[in-house]
Enzyme design. Structure first.
Site, PDB file in Angstrom:
ATOM      1  N   PRO A  78       0.828  -1.216   0.000  1.00 13.46           N
ATOM      2  CA  PRO A  78       0.000   0.000   0.000  1.00 13.46           C
ATOM      3  C   PRO A  78       0.854   1.254   0.000  1.00 13.46           C
ATOM      4  O   PRO A  78       1.801   1.381   0.778  1.00 13.46           O
ATOM      5  CB  PRO A  78      -0.793  -0.142   1.298  1.00 13.46           C
ATOM      6  CG  PRO A  78      -0.915  -1.613   1.489  1.00 13.46           C
ATOM      7  CD  PRO A  78       0.389  -2.177   1.010  1.00 13.46           C
ATOM      8  N   CYS A  79       0.516   2.181  -0.905  1.00 17.06           N
ATOM      9  CA  CYS A  79       1.432   3.273  -1.199  1.00 17.06           C
ATOM     10  C   CYS A  79       0.967   4.636  -0.712  1.00 17.06           C
ATOM     11  O   CYS A  79       1.671   5.622  -0.882  1.00 17.06           O
ATOM     12  CB  CYS A  79       1.656   3.347  -2.711  1.00 17.06           C
ATOM     13  SG  CYS A  79       0.130   3.589  -3.653  1.00 17.06           S
ATOM     14  N   GLN A  80      -0.228   4.723  -0.115  1.00 13.30           N
ATOM     15  CA  GLN A  80      -0.755   6.046   0.212  1.00 13.30           C
ATOM     16  C   GLN A  80       0.151   6.843   1.135  1.00 13.30           C
ATOM     17  O   GLN A  80       0.261   8.059   1.016  1.00 13.30           O
ATOM     18  CB  GLN A  80      -2.146   5.918   0.860  1.00 13.30           C
ATOM     19  CG  GLN A  80      -3.255   5.525  -0.098  1.00 13.30           C
ATOM     20  CD  GLN A  80      -3.364   4.012  -0.252  1.00 13.30           C
ATOM     21  OE1 GLN A  80      -2.493   3.266   0.196  1.00 13.30           O
ATOM     22  NE2 GLN A  80      -4.421   3.563  -0.891  1.00 13.30           N
ATOM     23  N   PHE A  88       3.245   7.046   1.102  1.00 12.86           N
ATOM     24  CA  PHE A  88       4.379   7.616   0.369  1.00 12.86           C
ATOM     25  C   PHE A  88       3.951   8.570  -0.732  1.00 12.86           C
ATOM     26  O   PHE A  88       4.789   9.181  -1.380  1.00 12.86           O
ATOM     27  CB  PHE A  88       5.208   6.491  -0.267  1.00 12.86           C
ATOM     28  CG  PHE A  88       5.640   5.418   0.686  1.00 12.86           C
ATOM     29  CD1 PHE A  88       6.529   5.699   1.705  1.00 12.86           C
ATOM     30  CD2 PHE A  88       5.155   4.132   0.571  1.00 12.86           C
ATOM     31  CE1 PHE A  88       6.932   4.711   2.591  1.00 12.86           C
ATOM     32  CE2 PHE A  88       5.547   3.138   1.455  1.00 12.86           C
ATOM     33  CZ  PHE A  88       6.438   3.432   2.459  1.00 12.86           C
ATOM     34  N   ASN A 130       5.386   0.602  -7.069  1.00  7.03           N
ATOM     35  CA  ASN A 130       4.921   1.528  -6.039  1.00  7.03           C
ATOM     36  C   ASN A 130       4.966   2.956  -6.569  1.00  7.03           C
ATOM     37  O   ASN A 130       5.347   3.195  -7.728  1.00  7.03           O
ATOM     38  CB  ASN A 130       5.778   1.390  -4.770  1.00  7.03           C
ATOM     39  CG  ASN A 130       4.944   1.530  -3.509  1.00  7.03           C
ATOM     40  OD1 ASN A 130       4.341   2.570  -3.270  1.00  7.03           O
ATOM     41  ND2 ASN A 130       4.902   0.473  -2.701  1.00  7.03           N
TER      42      ASN A 130
END
Length: 380
Positions: A91-93, A95, A131
């Site tokens: 999960p990238c939120q 960053f 990502n």
């Protein structure tokens, strides 16, 4: 591939088996399968992922936190005589550029370390990760790369714009590939016969619908309703324009302030003959970005968002007859790895293996030639 056909490159016929961590609705898995990779298992903590993942892919789905995942859970899906791949997009939120500050207290920050743990425990021949570009600036990513190198992987990574590979979306992503076999590279746009794809080419033939309407033949082709004021706003919007084009009475109070004037990309329409902007988890809302339909007075539908993410038009997200939760399905679509990007990653792996096979053949031929000529094999 329809949008990006490989130029004359030979692909390995060796079987590659994969496990997809943080698999979501199956974007990466579907792309890998399209490239010829056999994905055996997808793992995600979100129960909403189960139906779209298993209905569109032959892989199993395990509802489990990666933190709880054990070495045995992965190894039982690998093959001893095959080439094994561990794939994933944590999960990238935390960053993302949409986050003002990457927060190390956010537990998603450390999921990359869990990915690293599972690589270390299962030692697959191949690893891939996708990502957001901002991750490249973080120490947790540098540590991830260093650990891969320390345990014998050749690692490459780069930031790509999906539109340059023929995807109908301006989506910048960080892609990492790692191999224990030898040096590996992501295929570049020049390796493909690229046909750049636009919004019109991707979704232009879908039936018109109104804001808040559901198309009978495809319930996923539905658009969020608009308030009276937002309807007036989209009617006053032109493709590629901004809210700065509106009459003063339509401009939100927050945008009239000095701090709000630097956000012109919200409340915008897409442009027919350009790629779409990056699909986010909020793409179904007109006010959440440049997600207005180029000419219809509405935000793009869930199906249109999925197509712009290069999911096939027939990709199923909800069981037939069940109600569609727009926010949930929008989140699955926006979070997904674009299917075509997954396919490019898979093709890169197969070309890598073919190059290795050719190198082995050349080495054997040199040895045979040396033996026949009576030369020494010392050091070979």
């Amino acid at each position: 591939m329809s949008a990006a056909r490989l130029k004359q490159k030979k692909l390995s016929k060796r079987k590659v088996y994969a496990v997809d961590l943080f698999c979501g609705a199956g974007g990466l898995t579907h792309g890998l399968v399209n490239s010829g990779i056999d994905v055996k298992l997808g793992v995600d903590i979100d129960p909403a992922c189960s139906y779209p993942y298993t209905s569109n892919n032959k892989a199993k789905f395990e509802l489990k936190s990666v933190e709880e995942l054990q070495e045995s859970d992965i190894r039982e899906n690998f093959r001893k005589n095959g080439i094994n791949l561990l794939a994933g997009c944590a999960p990238c939120q935390t960053f993302s550029t949409y986050n003002r500050k990457a927060d190390q207290n956010d537990e998603r920050w450390w999921l990359l370390l869990q990915f690293s743990r599972l690589v270390r425990e299962t030692t697959p021949e191949l690893v891939t990760m996708e990502n957001v570009p901002e991750l490249i600036k973080q120490e947790v990513f540098n540590n991830f790369v260093k650990e891969l190198q320390d345990i014998g992987y050749f690692v490459c990574y780069q930031i790509v714009n999906c539109a340059e590979y023929g995807l109908p979306q301006q989506r910048r992503r960080l892609v990492l590939l790692a191999s224990k076999i030898g040096e590996i590279q992501l295929l570049q746009p020049d390796d493909f016969e690229i046909t750049h794809k636009t919004v019109r080419e991707a979704i232009g033939e879908l039936p018109p619908i109104n804001a808040g309407e559901i198309y009978d033949m495809d319930p996923l082709h539905q658009s969020s309703s608009l308030s009276d004021k937002n309807l007036k706003r989209i009617q006053a919007s032109r493709p590629g324009g901004t809210w700065r084009d509106w009459e003063d009475e339509l401009i939100a109070e927050c945008h009239k302030k000095g701090t709000g004037k630097s956000y012109p990309s919200v409340y915008g329409r897409m442009v027919w003959d350009d790629p779409a902007p990056t699909m986010t988890t909020q793409f179904f809302g007109f006010g959440n970005g440049r997600f207005g339909h180029p000419e219809q007075d509405r935000a793009i539908s869930l199906r249109e968002g999925a197509i712009l993410q290069t999911f096939p038009k027939e990709y199923k997200f909800v069981p037939p007859g069940e109600p569609i939760a727009i926010k949930t399905i929008g989140r699955l679509i926006g979070n997904a790895v674009p299917v075509k990007l997954g396919e490019i990653i898979g093709l890169s792996i197969r070309v890598h293996l073919k190059n290795y096979e050719m190198q082995i053949k050349k080495t054997k031929k040199r040895k045979i030639k040396r033996i026949k000529s009576g030369g020494s094999m010392i050091g070979e």
